[in-house]
Design a protein around this motif. Sequence first.
Motif, PDB file in Angstrom:
ATOM      1  N   GLY A  63       0.775  -1.231   0.000  1.00  0.00           N
ATOM      2  CA  GLY A  63       0.000   0.000   0.000  1.00  0.00           C
ATOM      3  C   GLY A  63       0.805   1.279   0.000  1.00  0.00           C
ATOM      4  N   LYS A  64       2.141   1.167   0.053  1.00  0.00           N
ATOM      5  CA  LYS A  64       2.990   2.363   0.097  1.00  0.00           C
ATOM      6  C   LYS A  64       3.686   2.548  -1.251  1.00  0.00           C
ATOM      7  CE  LYS A  64       3.885   1.815   5.051  1.00  0.00           C
ATOM      8  NZ  LYS A  64       4.926   1.597   6.081  1.00  0.00           N
ATOM      9  N   ASN A  65       3.650   3.764  -1.765  1.00  0.00           N
ATOM     10  CA  ASN A  65       4.281   4.083  -3.038  1.00  0.00           C
ATOM     11  C   ASN A  65       5.798   4.032  -2.883  1.00  0.00           C
ATOM     12  OD1 ASN A  65       5.228   5.387  -5.450  1.00  0.00           O
ATOM     13  ND2 ASN A  65       3.205   6.317  -5.670  1.00  0.00           N
ATOM     14  N   ILE A  66       6.468   3.245  -3.733  1.00  0.00           N
ATOM     15  CA  ILE A  66       7.917   3.094  -3.557  1.00  0.00           C
ATOM     16  C   ILE A  66       8.680   4.360  -3.916  1.00  0.00           C
ATOM     17  CG2 ILE A  66       7.780   0.612  -4.004  1.00  0.00           C
ATOM     18  CD1 ILE A  66       9.216   1.167  -6.679  1.00  0.00           C
ATOM     19  N   ALA A  67       8.017   5.316  -4.534  1.00  0.00           N
ATOM     20  CA  ALA A  67       8.678   6.589  -4.826  1.00  0.00           C
ATOM     21  C   ALA A  67       9.114   7.286  -3.540  1.00  0.00           C
ATOM     22  CB  ALA A  67       7.752   7.493  -5.627  1.00  0.00           C
ATOM     23  N   GLY A  68       8.457   6.962  -2.439  1.00  0.00           N
ATOM     24  CA  GLY A  68       8.801   7.577  -1.161  1.00  0.00           C
ATOM     25  C   GLY A  68       9.845   6.812  -0.371  1.00  0.00           C
ATOM     26  N   PHE A  69      10.343   5.685  -0.919  1.00  0.00           N
ATOM     27  CA  PHE A  69      11.342   4.877  -0.222  1.00  0.00           C
ATOM     28  C   PHE A  69      12.746   5.347  -0.571  1.00  0.00           C
ATOM     29  CE2 PHE A  69       7.710   2.259   0.168  1.00  0.00           C
ATOM     30  CZ  PHE A  69       7.938   1.268   1.115  1.00  0.00           C
ATOM     31  N   ASN A  70      13.633   5.291   0.388  1.00  0.00           N
ATOM     32  CA  ASN A  70      15.052   5.440   0.107  1.00  0.00           C
ATOM     33  C   ASN A  70      15.506   4.188  -0.647  1.00  0.00           C
ATOM     34  OD1 ASN A  70      17.955   4.755   0.676  1.00  0.00           O
ATOM     35  ND2 ASN A  70      17.906   6.796   1.585  1.00  0.00           N
ATOM     36  N   PRO A  71      16.080   4.337  -1.858  1.00  0.00           N
ATOM     37  CA  PRO A  71      16.429   3.152  -2.650  1.00  0.00           C
ATOM     38  C   PRO A  71      17.332   2.157  -1.927  1.00  0.00           C
ATOM     39  CG  PRO A  71      16.579   5.132  -4.000  1.00  0.00           C
ATOM     40  CD  PRO A  71      16.358   5.586  -2.591  1.00  0.00           C
ATOM     41  N   ILE A  72      18.302   2.660  -1.167  1.00  0.00           N
ATOM     42  CA  ILE A  72      19.217   1.770  -0.443  1.00  0.00           C
ATOM     43  C   ILE A  72      18.461   0.972   0.609  1.00  0.00           C
ATOM     44  CG2 ILE A  72      21.287   1.617   0.964  1.00  0.00           C
ATOM     45  CD1 ILE A  72      21.774   2.506  -1.925  1.00  0.00           C
ATOM     46  N   GLU A  73      17.603   1.652   1.371  1.00  0.00           N
ATOM     47  CA  GLU A  73      16.826   0.965   2.394  1.00  0.00           C
ATOM     48  C   GLU A  73      15.860  -0.028   1.760  1.00  0.00           C
ATOM     49  OE1 GLU A  73      17.307   1.151   5.650  1.00  0.00           O
ATOM     50  OE2 GLU A  73      19.010   2.465   5.171  1.00  0.00           O
ATOM     51  N   LEU A  74      15.284   0.349   0.625  1.00  0.00           N
ATOM     52  CA  LEU A  74      14.359  -0.540  -0.076  1.00  0.00           C
ATOM     53  C   LEU A  74      15.060  -1.837  -0.474  1.00  0.00           C
ATOM     54  CD1 LEU A  74      11.555  -0.947  -1.435  1.00  0.00           C
ATOM     55  CD2 LEU A  74      12.507   0.167  -3.463  1.00  0.00           C
ATOM     56  N   ARG A  75      16.266  -1.712  -0.999  1.00  0.00           N
ATOM     57  CA  ARG A  75      17.007  -2.901  -1.442  1.00  0.00           C
ATOM     58  C   ARG A  75      17.391  -3.792  -0.279  1.00  0.00           C
ATOM     59  NH1 ARG A  75      20.313   1.225  -5.116  1.00  0.00           N
ATOM     60  NH2 ARG A  75      18.572   1.680  -6.547  1.00  0.00           N
ATOM     61  N   ARG A  76      17.648  -3.196   0.869  1.00  0.00           N
ATOM     62  CA  ARG A  76      17.995  -4.005   2.043  1.00  0.00           C
ATOM     63  C   ARG A  76      16.794  -4.777   2.569  1.00  0.00           C
ATOM     64  NH1 ARG A  76      21.939   0.264   5.354  1.00  0.00           N
ATOM     65  NH2 ARG A  76      23.683   0.156   3.861  1.00  0.00           N
ATOM     66  N   GLN A  77      15.604  -4.324   2.197  1.00  0.00           N
ATOM     67  CA  GLN A  77      14.381  -5.008   2.637  1.00  0.00           C
ATOM     68  C   GLN A  77      13.964  -6.126   1.683  1.00  0.00           C
ATOM     69  OE1 GLN A  77      11.257  -2.099   3.338  1.00  0.00           O
ATOM     70  NE2 GLN A  77      12.717  -0.693   4.273  1.00  0.00           N
ATOM     71  N   MET A  78      14.695  -6.250   0.572  1.00  0.00           N
ATOM     72  CA  MET A  78      14.373  -7.282  -0.418  1.00  0.00           C
ATOM     73  C   MET A  78      15.577  -8.188  -0.634  1.00  0.00           C
ATOM     74  SD  MET A  78      12.353  -5.334  -3.481  1.00  0.00           S
ATOM     75  CE  MET A  78      10.718  -4.608  -3.233  1.00  0.00           C
ATOM     76  N   GLY A  79      15.313  -9.477  -0.786  1.00  0.00           N
ATOM     77  CA  GLY A  79      16.379 -10.380  -1.207  1.00  0.00           C
ATOM     78  C   GLY A  79      16.566 -10.266  -2.710  1.00  0.00           C
ATOM     79  N   TYR A  80      17.793 -10.522  -3.181  1.00  0.00           N
ATOM     80  CA  TYR A  80      18.077 -10.385  -4.614  1.00  0.00           C
ATOM     81  C   TYR A  80      19.057 -11.481  -5.006  1.00  0.00           C
ATOM     82  CZ  TYR A  80      18.861  -7.816  -9.030  1.00  0.00           C
ATOM     83  OH  TYR A  80      18.930  -7.429 -10.351  1.00  0.00           O
ATOM     84  N   VAL A  81      18.640 -12.330  -5.946  1.00  0.00           N
ATOM     85  CA  VAL A  81      19.479 -13.424  -6.421  1.00  0.00           C
ATOM     86  C   VAL A  81      19.640 -13.261  -7.927  1.00  0.00           C
ATOM     87  CG1 VAL A  81      19.830 -15.925  -6.482  1.00  0.00           C
ATOM     88  CG2 VAL A  81      18.438 -14.907  -4.663  1.00  0.00           C
TER      89      VAL A  81
END
Length: 373
Positions: free
Chosen positions: A63-81
Amino acid sequence: MIELQKVNKVYEDGSHVLKDIDLLFESGKINVLIGPSGCGKTTTMRLLNRLTDHTEGEIFIDGKNIAGFNPIELRRQMGYVIQSIGLFPHMNIYDNVATVPRLLKWDKNKIDERVTELLEMVNLDPEQFKKRYPSELSGGQQQRIGVIRALAAEPSTILMDEPFSALDPISREQLQNELVRLQKDIQKTIIFVTHDMDEAIKIADQIILMKDGEIVQQGTPTELLTNPANDFVREFIGEDRLENSKSMPLLSSFIDPLVQAIRLSESRESVIERMLEQKSFTYPVVNVNNKLVGQLSLEALLSGDFTRLEEAVDPSVRALSIDQSLDDIFEHLEQQEMQNMPVVDQENNFLGMIDMKNFIQSFRSLYGKRGEM
C-alpha cells in the motif's frame, strides 16, 4: 502485496520498454516473469527495488508508493538473487550470508543462529561450509548460498533474475526442486525472471507472460496450458507442452461429488450411522463456512470419550489443493497413507474427495501409453 498501476518505462533514446503495465504480484507465491529477450521482464523486476526507475505510473508495496522509499533501504528489505550468483570471492560463506544482517546491525548471536539455520535449510552442513570460500564450492552449492543470502535478513520479498540458467541441467533441476520445497516453509513473495517455460511451469504459482513491453497473459501454469490467450502464447508455450497438458486429467475430474463432508454441528450418532451405511470409515470435517478442519474416523467416534464432535477430529490431515502440480501431488501421496484424500481450493474450502486408487491407476495407464509411443 506488490502492485503496478499503469507503469511505463521509456529510456532516453526513446525506447518504450514497458507500456501501461497493470500487475499484481501474489503475496507468499512464486510469481514468474517470462517472455522472449527484450520483452521487459527483467526491467519490470528491477523497478521493484529501484535499480531502474519507472517513467510513468505507480508501484505500491503493502500500500505504500515506492517513490517515497530510500532506494538503499528498499534494497535491504528485499532479497536479490542473480544469474552470476554474485558471492563476494574474498569472503567465506558465513560472511557472505551475514552481509545484510550486519548492515542492519543485527546482534552477533542472532546472525550466528540465522546463518546456521539457513545452511541447514538447504542441506549444507554449517560446520563444514561456514568457513569455506565460494571458489571451493560447486556451482549448485554457490547458488544455494546465493539463495539463502537473499533470505538472511528475513525479507518479505525476494527478486530472482534467471538464477539457475547458468547451471548444468542436473544442478538446475535440483535447485528448482529446492526452491519449491523452501517456499512451502518460508512463504515469501518471490518474483522470478526466466526465459525457460519448463522452469516456469514447474515452479510458478503465477506466470506473467510478456511480449514487447506488455503483458500478454497471466495465470496459473494450468490456466496457460489449458487456455492460451492467443497464437503468441501457444507458440511460446510450445505445441508439445500443450498436447501433453491435454492428456493430463485434471485433479477435479477425480473428485467424487457424492462424498459430503461431516459438519461439526452433526450428532455423533448420525455420523456413525452414515459411515456404516456408506462403508467408509474416514470422513473430512468442515466448519460452518465449509473450511476443512480435519478428518474424523469411525474408530475415534467409537472409542473416544468426548462430549463435542470436534474433540474427536484429527486436524493434522493435509488436503490436496485443486491447482497443485503433479510433482506436489505425488510428493504429498508419499507422505500420506489414505484411501481417500480431501481436496480444497486456495481458500481452504472443501471441494470433495478423490479415490486414491483410481487416481494412481489413471496415471499409471497414462504413462504406460506414453511409454508405448
